[in-house]
Design a protein around this motif. Structure first.
Motif, mmCIF file in Angstrom:
data_model
loop_
_atom_site.group_PDB
_atom_site.id
_atom_site.type_symbol
_atom_site.label_atom_id
_atom_site.label_comp_id
_atom_site.label_asym_id
_atom_site.label_seq_id
_atom_site.Cartn_x
_atom_site.Cartn_y
_atom_site.Cartn_z
ATOM 1 N N THR A 72 0.845 -1.188 0.000
ATOM 2 C CA THR A 72 0.000 0.000 0.000
ATOM 3 C C THR A 72 0.882 1.241 0.000
ATOM 4 O O THR A 72 1.721 1.407 0.892
ATOM 5 C CB THR A 72 -0.920 0.017 1.232
ATOM 6 N N PRO A 73 0.736 2.099 -1.036
ATOM 7 C CA PRO A 73 -0.176 1.972 -2.178
ATOM 8 C C PRO A 73 0.446 1.161 -3.305
ATOM 9 O O PRO A 73 1.643 0.885 -3.292
ATOM 10 C CB PRO A 73 -0.377 3.428 -2.604
ATOM 11 N N ASN A 74 -0.391 0.801 -4.291
ATOM 12 C CA ASN A 74 0.097 0.200 -5.533
ATOM 13 C C ASN A 74 -0.890 0.516 -6.645
ATOM 14 O O ASN A 74 -2.016 0.972 -6.383
ATOM 15 C CB ASN A 74 0.341 -1.303 -5.379
ATOM 16 N N LEU A 75 -0.483 0.277 -7.877
ATOM 17 C CA LEU A 75 -1.305 0.678 -9.018
ATOM 18 C C LEU A 75 -2.669 0.006 -9.021
ATOM 19 O O LEU A 75 -3.673 0.599 -9.432
ATOM 20 C CB LEU A 75 -0.568 0.374 -10.328
ATOM 21 N N ARG A 76 -2.753 -1.242 -8.574
ATOM 22 C CA ARG A 76 -4.030 -1.961 -8.609
ATOM 23 C C ARG A 76 -5.039 -1.397 -7.613
ATOM 24 O O ARG A 76 -6.241 -1.640 -7.749
ATOM 25 C CB ARG A 76 -3.810 -3.442 -8.348
ATOM 26 N N GLN A 77 -4.571 -0.666 -6.624
ATOM 27 C CA GLN A 77 -5.465 -0.078 -5.629
ATOM 28 C C GLN A 77 -6.074 1.243 -6.088
ATOM 29 O O GLN A 77 -7.032 1.721 -5.478
ATOM 30 C CB GLN A 77 -4.717 0.157 -4.323
ATOM 31 N N MET A 78 -5.533 1.829 -7.121
ATOM 32 C CA MET A 78 -5.960 3.165 -7.529
ATOM 33 C C MET A 78 -7.371 3.148 -8.103
ATOM 34 O O MET A 78 -7.741 2.245 -8.849
ATOM 35 C CB MET A 78 -4.981 3.737 -8.550
ATOM 36 N N ARG A 79 -8.146 4.149 -7.737
ATOM 37 C CA ARG A 79 -9.521 4.280 -8.238
ATOM 38 C C ARG A 79 -9.699 5.468 -9.166
ATOM 39 O O ARG A 79 -10.740 5.625 -9.793
ATOM 40 C CB ARG A 79 -10.494 4.390 -7.058
ATOM 41 N N HIS A 80 -8.684 6.321 -9.235
ATOM 42 C CA HIS A 80 -8.740 7.496 -10.102
ATOM 43 C C HIS A 80 -7.367 7.691 -10.736
ATOM 44 O O HIS A 80 -6.334 7.465 -10.094
ATOM 45 C CB HIS A 80 -9.135 8.749 -9.324
ATOM 46 N N MET A 81 -7.356 8.154 -11.988
ATOM 47 C CA MET A 81 -6.102 8.331 -12.697
ATOM 48 C C MET A 81 -5.230 9.402 -12.050
ATOM 49 O O MET A 81 -4.005 9.263 -12.012
ATOM 50 C CB MET A 81 -6.360 8.677 -14.162
ATOM 51 N N PHE A 82 -5.840 10.460 -11.504
ATOM 52 C CA PHE A 82 -5.015 11.507 -10.898
ATOM 53 C C PHE A 82 -4.322 10.981 -9.644
ATOM 54 O O PHE A 82 -3.206 11.397 -9.317
ATOM 55 C CB PHE A 82 -5.840 12.759 -10.598
ATOM 56 N N GLU A 83 -4.967 10.036 -8.934
ATOM 57 C CA GLU A 83 -4.315 9.423 -7.781
ATOM 58 C C GLU A 83 -3.143 8.543 -8.220
ATOM 59 O O GLU A 83 -2.088 8.527 -7.571
ATOM 60 C CB GLU A 83 -5.329 8.586 -6.993
ATOM 61 N N ALA A 84 -3.348 7.820 -9.322
ATOM 62 C CA ALA A 84 -2.272 6.985 -9.848
ATOM 63 C C ALA A 84 -1.090 7.841 -10.270
ATOM 64 O O ALA A 84 0.079 7.496 -10.003
ATOM 65 C CB ALA A 84 -2.785 6.152 -11.023
ATOM 66 N N ALA A 85 -1.363 8.979 -10.910
ATOM 67 C CA ALA A 85 -0.281 9.875 -11.331
ATOM 68 C C ALA A 85 0.461 10.439 -10.118
ATOM 69 O O ALA A 85 1.694 10.555 -10.138
ATOM 70 C CB ALA A 85 -0.841 11.001 -12.186
ATOM 71 N N ALA A 86 -0.261 10.770 -9.047
ATOM 72 C CA ALA A 86 0.376 11.288 -7.834
ATOM 73 C C ALA A 86 1.248 10.220 -7.181
ATOM 74 O O ALA A 86 2.355 10.509 -6.693
ATOM 75 C CB ALA A 86 -0.683 11.778 -6.860
ATOM 76 N N TYR A 87 0.777 8.979 -7.155
ATOM 77 C CA TYR A 87 1.555 7.865 -6.599
ATOM 78 C C TYR A 87 2.835 7.646 -7.399
ATOM 79 O O TYR A 87 3.929 7.523 -6.821
ATOM 80 C CB TYR A 87 0.679 6.613 -6.589
ATOM 81 N N VAL A 88 2.734 7.615 -8.719
ATOM 82 C CA VAL A 88 3.919 7.439 -9.565
ATOM 83 C C VAL A 88 4.882 8.611 -9.379
ATOM 84 O O VAL A 88 6.101 8.422 -9.307
ATOM 85 C CB VAL A 88 3.515 7.276 -11.040
ATOM 86 N N GLY A 89 4.345 9.819 -9.270
ATOM 87 C CA GLY A 89 5.197 10.986 -9.056
ATOM 88 C C GLY A 89 5.964 10.910 -7.753
ATOM 89 O O GLY A 89 7.158 11.237 -7.696
ATOM 90 N N ALA A 90 5.301 10.486 -6.673
ATOM 91 C CA ALA A 90 5.980 10.352 -5.383
ATOM 92 C C ALA A 90 7.061 9.284 -5.441
ATOM 93 O O ALA A 90 8.160 9.447 -4.888
ATOM 94 C CB ALA A 90 4.956 10.018 -4.296
ATOM 95 N N LEU A 91 6.774 8.187 -6.123
ATOM 96 C CA LEU A 91 7.749 7.111 -6.251
ATOM 97 C C LEU A 91 8.933 7.555 -7.120
ATOM 98 O O LEU A 91 10.077 7.151 -6.876
ATOM 99 C CB LEU A 91 7.070 5.876 -6.848
#
Length: 249
Positions: A72-91
């Motif tokens: 947690t978190p991971n891509l499969r948990q994402m429910r919105h694209m903007f959240e996925a982009a924020a997660y990738v950006g932080a990583l």
């Protein structure tokens, strides 16, 4: 150098990237810059990177590990694209820091990378983002339906003239290919093979995944046809006033 382009149209998303990472005369290297994270029926994501290769490889490995181990978190948990982009950006930010520590003592080493990240999550519209080294992101829009990273100037004019949200997905893919072809022709640091992915809206899986080399008949046909048609188009343009009437097209 690198050139990657992502296009968002009403029918879906197109991603295309070259594979050249070093353009010295006696040291040309090829590495994949386009990476797919596919969870059929749930979501599909595509990431393209320009910048430090070690940072990119670390980032991709961590994205794969987080999903495989259900962290947690991971891509499969994402429910919105903007959240996925924020997660990738932080990583991305964290991966750059880790690579900087690894390169400690090597003056002048730049561990930064810039990303194009896109895809679709079930129940959401497709999304396309550019993620900067600081982790912040901007999204493609109807006014700007494409994003570029790397050596972008040579391939931009054709995108400006042709691509709009109403463009067919396959026409957008051909335009992306021509944008890369124009860049390869004008800049030694961008080169074949070209990787391409088409993600059709609501399919939630990659529709087509292609690699074009110098020996690919389709790439050669598109390259040659485009050059010939451009020459024909210039020859058919209106004549200057001083040209003889017999030279009219």
């Amino acid at each position: 150098m690198t050139y990657c382009v992502g296009i968002e149209v009403d029918e879906g998303l197109v991603f295309a990237a070259d594979t050249r990472t070093n353009a010295a005369l006696d040291d040309v290297r090829v590495h994949r810059k386009l990476h797919v994270f596919e969870y059929p029926g749930e979501a599909t994501f595509v990431l393209m990177a320009a910048g430090n290769l070690a940072t990119t490889q670390l980032l991709v490995s961590r994205l794969q590990r987080d999903a495989a181990e259900a962290r947690t978190p991971n891509l499969r948990q994402m429910r919105h694209m903007f959240e996925a982009a924020a997660y990738v950006g932080a990583l991305l930010v964290d991966s750059q820091v880790k690579c900087q520590h690894t390169e400690h003592g090597h003056d002048g080493v730049n561990t930064q990378a810039t990303l194009i990240f896109g895809g679709q999550i079930a129940g959401e519209h497709p999304g396309l983002y550019m993620i900067y080294p600081l982790g912040n992101a901007i999204a493609a829009s109807p006014e700007t339906p494409y994003l570029q990273i790397g050596e972008s100037k040579y391939g931009k004019p054709i995108l400006d003239r042709i691509v709009s949200p109403a463009t067919r997905l396959e026409d957008a893919a051909r335009t992306a290919l021509l944008s890369l072809d124009s860049t390869i022709r004008s800049n030694l640091s961008v080169g074949l093979p070209i990787d391409m992915v088409l993600l059709r809206k609501d399919e939630l899986q990659v529709g087509q995944q292609l690699r074009f080399t110098a020996d690919s008949p389709l790439y050669a046909d598109i390259h040659n046809n485009w050059s010939r048609r451009l020459e024909q188009a210039v020859a058919s343009l209106p004549r200057f006033p001083w040209e003889a009437p017999g030279t009219d097209p």
